[in-house]
Scaffold this active site. Structure first.
Site, PDB file in Angstrom:
ATOM      1  N   ASP A  38      39.304  34.381  33.257  1.00  0.00           N
ATOM      2  CA  ASP A  38      38.616  35.618  32.864  1.00  0.00           C
ATOM      3  C   ASP A  38      37.967  36.282  34.074  1.00  0.00           C
ATOM      4  OD1 ASP A  38      37.422  33.005  31.723  1.00  0.00           O
ATOM      5  OD2 ASP A  38      35.659  34.123  32.328  1.00  0.00           O
TER       6      ASP A  38
ATOM      7  N   TYR B 113      55.028  28.272  26.682  1.00  0.00           N
ATOM      8  CA  TYR B 113      56.492  28.344  26.569  1.00  0.00           C
ATOM      9  C   TYR B 113      57.076  27.033  26.046  1.00  0.00           C
ATOM     10  CZ  TYR B 113      57.607  32.938  28.536  1.00  0.00           C
ATOM     11  OH  TYR B 113      57.762  34.287  28.751  1.00  0.00           O
TER      12      TYR B 113
ATOM     13  N   ASP C  10      51.042  35.503  32.305  1.00  0.00           N
ATOM     14  CA  ASP C  10      51.640  36.527  31.460  1.00  0.00           C
ATOM     15  C   ASP C  10      50.701  37.729  31.388  1.00  0.00           C
ATOM     16  OD1 ASP C  10      53.340  37.692  29.678  1.00  0.00           O
ATOM     17  OD2 ASP C  10      52.754  36.469  27.959  1.00  0.00           O
TER      18      ASP C  10
ATOM     19  N   LYS D  55      41.895  28.008  33.212  1.00  0.00           N
ATOM     20  CA  LYS D  55      40.792  28.103  32.256  1.00  0.00           C
ATOM     21  C   LYS D  55      40.219  26.691  32.092  1.00  0.00           C
ATOM     22  CE  LYS D  55      38.391  30.526  29.328  1.00  0.00           C
ATOM     23  NZ  LYS D  55      37.321  31.381  29.836  1.00  0.00           N
TER      24      LYS D  55
END
Ligand code: NAP
Length: 401
Positions: A267, A150, A291, A216
């Site tokens: 993931d 963002y 998101d 991540k």
């Protein structure tokens, strides 16, 4: 009754019995949804307070309605009224096609520092879902709402800016393929920690067992990996006696008193939420991971029609439908108002009117259990009766706890 603005002092909401709450009804199906939602809210507030409390709803305009009335998609006055009243609720807005138009969501996020996008995801008994045991998923997602992508900075492939940056990166010893596009995602300790603090505080207040930091960090050590590290750091420094890191628990399952802080790589989180959903409770995520996860979780329990959302900062909050304007159903009294109604339940919970929130949720559960549901649910629920938006609201009101 005449209303009084909500205030915020020393980290607490001060909510009068007759708060003024601005609303944007929204475009397309927005008016159908808002009419139904407002009736549910008023009935729930009246019922739970014995008529002592009432919300004074104050309309502000944005989107198509604002454009028709003022020639401006997002009048300054709308932003001013929301800022002055601190808490607002909105239906979906048409995203105008064409450049140069400010998005309301972005404007509000920036103006009011709404740094947490909060999405509760739970299953309502009877709602058709693609998994065998949708009831096992019940998570509260806290997604960072201002940084990461963002706040992303991008330069087009082969632009002067991209080429300059590539040269600069090479001078720093980093190799980037010539002609690449460049994207930068900033993430700060400040931004990450205030989000994680909100998630932990919620977990403690709501008696939730764990907060999982989703990142991540195996690939992006200094942004995503730092989000994880800053999360553990602030859990220890601000909530040392109320939290315990999963890694410090040995083989135990926690003492049931402290909130367990754990982390998962993004993931693997998607897999875990499908395979072992009951092990997760509150999720704290950077912007982009959250998101994807929010919509995937909503789909797992039956879709966006019943998925609420809130954008929350310190002393400001805006609640909203998570779906769009569904324009083909506009004015048909057909669409599911559940997303805005549940967003309202979140809003009342945040303001400390928990009994209103509980009444609304019981109303939705009751209407669904009775099989009186809008078309989107009815088409997948054997034996259900399809009802209009307004009749669904009647059914919810009938079942308010
Ligand atoms: P959409 O309005 O969410 O609608 C897509 C489909 O989702 C609908 O045709 C309908 O499916 C289903 N759906 C959406 N809301 C529903 C509800 N309340 N109850 C039951 N089913 C529902 O997405 P879109 O058509 O891509 O976007 C339309 C406009 O909304 C665009 O201008 C977009 O930019 C805007 N938008 C605004 C927001 C926001 O303000 N927060 C968010 C997303 C999109 P069926 O056809 O299968 O019945």
């Amino acid at each position: 009754m005449s209303g009084t603005p909500i205030q915020y002092r020393d980290g607490r909401w001060i909510v009068p019995d007759t708060p003024i709450i601005p609303f944007i009804e929204g475009d397309g199906t927005g008016p159908d949804i808002w009419r139904a939602s407002r009736r549910v809210f008023d009935a729930a507030v009246r019922k739970t307070s014995g008529g002592k409390r009432a919300v004074e709803w104050r309309e502000v305009v944005a989107g198509e309605k604002a454009f028709k009335a003022t020639g401006n998609w997002l009048p300054e006055e709308t932003l001013d009224v929301i800022r002055a009243h601190r808490v607002a609720i909105k239906g979906p807005l048409t995203t105008p096609v064409g450049g140069g138009i400010r998005s309301l969501n972005v404007a509000l996020r920036q103006l009011l520092e709404l740094y947490a996008c909060v999405r509760p995801v739970r299953w309502f008994k009877g709602v058709p879902a693609p998994v065998k045991e949708p009831g096992k998923l019940n998570v509260m997602i806290y997604r960072e709402n201002i940084e990461d992508v963002y706040a992303g900075i991008e330069f087009q492939a082969e632009s002067k800016e991209a080429n300059d940056l590539i040269a600069r990166l090479e001078a720093l010893g980093k190799k980037v393929r010539a002609g690449s596009a460049i994207g930068i995602k900033p993430m700060s300790r400040f931004g990450s920690q205030r989000l994680v603090v909100k998630a932990i505080r919620y977990a403690i207040d709501a008696g939730r067992p764990s907060v999982t930091l989703v990142h991540k960090g195996n690939i992006m050590k200094f942004t995503e990996g730092a989000f994880r590290d800053w999360g553990y750091e602030v859990a220890k420094s601000q909530f040392g006696d109320r939290t315990i890191a999963e890694a410090d628990m040995g083989q135990g399952t926690g003492d049931g008193e402290r909130v367990i802080i754990k982390d998962r790589i993004a993931d693997s989180m998607f897999q875990q939420l499908l395979l072992r959903p009951a092990e997760y409770s509150v999720l704290a995520t950077p912007n982009l991971n959250g998101d994807y996860l929010s919509d995937a979780c909503a789909a797992q329990v039956g879709g966006l029609g019943l998925a609420p959302g809130g954008n929350v900062g310190d002393g400001y909050a805006v609640y909203e439908a998570t779906h769009g304007t569904a324009p083909k159903y506009a004015g048909l009294d057909k669409i599911n108002p559940g997303s805005v109604i549940l967003s309202g339940a979140m809003m009342f919970e945040e303001l400390g009117w928990s009994e209103v929130s509980r009444a609304i949720i019981a109303g939705i559960e009751g209407a669904i259990a009775a099989g009186h549901v809008t078309y989107d649910l009815a088409r997948q629920m054997p034996g259900a009766t399809e009802v209009s938006t307004s009749t669904f609201a009647d059914a919810i009101i009938e079942h308010l706890a």
